[in-house]
Design an enzyme around this catalytic site. Structure first.
Site, PDB file in Angstrom:
ATOM      1  N   HIS A   1      -9.396   0.142  -5.238  1.00 47.31           N
ATOM      2  CA  HIS A   1      -8.436  -0.635  -4.463  1.00 47.31           C
ATOM      3  C   HIS A   1      -7.046  -0.191  -4.878  1.00 47.31           C
ATOM      4  O   HIS A   1      -6.786  -0.032  -6.079  1.00 47.31           O
ATOM      5  CB  HIS A   1      -8.587  -2.138  -4.704  1.00 47.31           C
TER       6      HIS A   1
ATOM      7  N   SER B   1      -4.267  -1.972  -4.316  1.00 44.30           N
ATOM      8  CA  SER B   1      -3.546  -3.146  -4.828  1.00 44.30           C
ATOM      9  C   SER B   1      -4.332  -3.805  -5.960  1.00 44.30           C
ATOM     10  O   SER B   1      -5.535  -3.572  -6.117  1.00 44.30           O
ATOM     11  CB  SER B   1      -3.334  -4.147  -3.689  1.00 44.30           C
TER      12      SER B   1
ATOM     13  N   ASN C   1     -13.051   3.133  -1.087  1.00 47.26           N
ATOM     14  CA  ASN C   1     -12.207   1.965  -0.826  1.00 47.26           C
ATOM     15  C   ASN C   1     -12.680   1.386   0.497  1.00 47.26           C
ATOM     16  O   ASN C   1     -12.335   1.890   1.564  1.00 47.26           O
ATOM     17  CB  ASN C   1     -10.723   2.343  -0.757  1.00 47.26           C
TER      18      ASN C   1
ATOM     19  N   TYR D   1       0.800  -1.234   0.000  1.00 41.80           N
ATOM     20  CA  TYR D   1       0.000   0.000   0.000  1.00 41.80           C
ATOM     21  C   TYR D   1       0.832   1.284   0.000  1.00 41.80           C
ATOM     22  O   TYR D   1       0.272   2.384   0.047  1.00 41.80           O
ATOM     23  CB  TYR D   1      -0.936   0.002   1.220  1.00 41.80           C
TER      24      TYR D   1
ATOM     25  N   ARG E   1      -9.851 -12.153  -2.147  1.00 45.90           N
ATOM     26  CA  ARG E   1      -9.901 -10.757  -2.604  1.00 45.90           C
ATOM     27  C   ARG E   1     -10.410 -10.621  -4.039  1.00 45.90           C
ATOM     28  O   ARG E   1     -10.590  -9.521  -4.556  1.00 45.90           O
ATOM     29  CB  ARG E   1      -8.510 -10.112  -2.511  1.00 45.90           C
TER      30      ARG E   1
ATOM     31  N   ASP F   1     -25.890  -2.731  -0.034  1.00 46.55           N
ATOM     32  CA  ASP F   1     -27.271  -2.253  -0.006  1.00 46.55           C
ATOM     33  C   ASP F   1     -27.326  -0.736   0.166  1.00 46.55           C
ATOM     34  O   ASP F   1     -28.216  -0.079  -0.395  1.00 46.55           O
ATOM     35  CB  ASP F   1     -28.052  -2.935   1.123  1.00 46.55           C
TER      36      ASP F   1
ATOM     37  N   HIS G   1     -15.201  -7.291   0.134  1.00 47.02           N
ATOM     38  CA  HIS G   1     -15.302  -8.693  -0.255  1.00 47.02           C
ATOM     39  C   HIS G   1     -16.537  -9.398   0.316  1.00 47.02           C
ATOM     40  O   HIS G   1     -16.880 -10.487  -0.140  1.00 47.02           O
ATOM     41  CB  HIS G   1     -14.029  -9.441   0.164  1.00 47.02           C
TER      42      HIS G   1
HETATM   43  C1  DQA Z   1      -7.669  -2.948  -0.496  1.00 48.26           C
HETATM   44  C2  DQA Z   1      -7.673  -4.439  -0.879  1.00 48.26           C
HETATM   45  C3  DQA Z   1      -8.437  -5.266   0.155  1.00 48.26           C
HETATM   46  O1  DQA Z   1      -8.416  -6.637  -0.203  1.00 48.26           O
HETATM   47  C4  DQA Z   1      -7.799  -5.121   1.517  1.00 48.26           C
HETATM   48  O2  DQA Z   1      -8.557  -5.827   2.476  1.00 48.26           O
HETATM   49  C5  DQA Z   1      -7.600  -3.700   1.911  1.00 48.26           C
HETATM   50  C6  DQA Z   1      -7.152  -2.746   0.911  1.00 48.26           C
HETATM   51  C7  DQA Z   1      -6.788  -2.128  -1.452  1.00 48.26           C
HETATM   52  O3  DQA Z   1      -6.876  -0.908  -1.404  1.00 48.26           O
HETATM   53  O4  DQA Z   1      -5.996  -2.711  -2.215  1.00 48.26           O
HETATM   54  O5  DQA Z   1      -7.698  -3.355   3.083  1.00 48.26           O
HETATM   55  O6  DQA Z   1      -8.994  -2.464  -0.594  1.00 48.26           O
END
Ligand code: DQA
Length: 140
Positions: free
Chosen positions: A99, A101, A73, A22, A110, A86, A79
């Site tokens: 996201h 990543s 985000n 990140y 994920r 909703d 997930h």
């Molecule tokens: C995330 C990806 C998610 O799987 C993870 O739980 C995060 C960060 C991302 O910004 O890549 O907390 O949302």
């Protein structure tokens, strides 16, 4: 335009946790850059972060009639949170899922987002740049 940037669970630790995934910048630093970017383009961005699912739902609900769009985000909630899904489906404010990543290059759990179907679009895999791309998608 007025855009609300919402970060969910654990995103408050950005810059401190899993830096190889990140990055090393804090959420406050990233938000500062996003705010300046929005302003430089003649728009406005507000920011909200919570580790609590219900607070994220409330932020989405309260955006109705106030914001032109939401950049979201939701972190791991993406997930499996039907509640956030909703909430998104309950408002007319368009939501772009973000996201940092590339979730598809990571663990299998994920690879599924229960939010994408009710979002306007999704941007992932570009680090903090994902937020900038999501933001400008509203006015470009
Ligand atoms: C995330 C990806 C998610 O799987 C993870 O739980 C995060 C960060 C991302 O910004 O890549 O907390 O949302």
């Amino acid at each position: 335009m007025k855009i609300l940037v919402i970060n969910g669970v654990n995103l408050n630790l950005t810059g401190r946790r899993e830096k190889h995934v990140y990055g090393g910048e804090s959420l406050a630093e990233i938000n500062g850059e996003l705010s300046a970017f929005a302003r430089s383009e003649g728009h406005e961005a507000d920011f909200f972060q919570s580790n609590l699912e219900g607070e994220i739902c409330t932020a989405v609900q309260n955006a109705e009639g106030v914001y032109d769009g939401i950049v979201l985000n939701a972190g791991a909630y993406s997930h499996y949170s039907y509640a956030i899904r909703d909430a998104i489906a309950s408002v007319s404010v368009p939501v772009v899922e973000v996201h940092m990543s590339n979730v598809f290059a990571r663990e299998g759990f994920r690879h599924t987002s229960v939010l994408t179907e009710v979002c306007k679009g999704e941007i992932l895999g570009f680090g903090k740049q994902s937020y900038f791309l999501a933001l400008e998608s509203f006015w470009r």
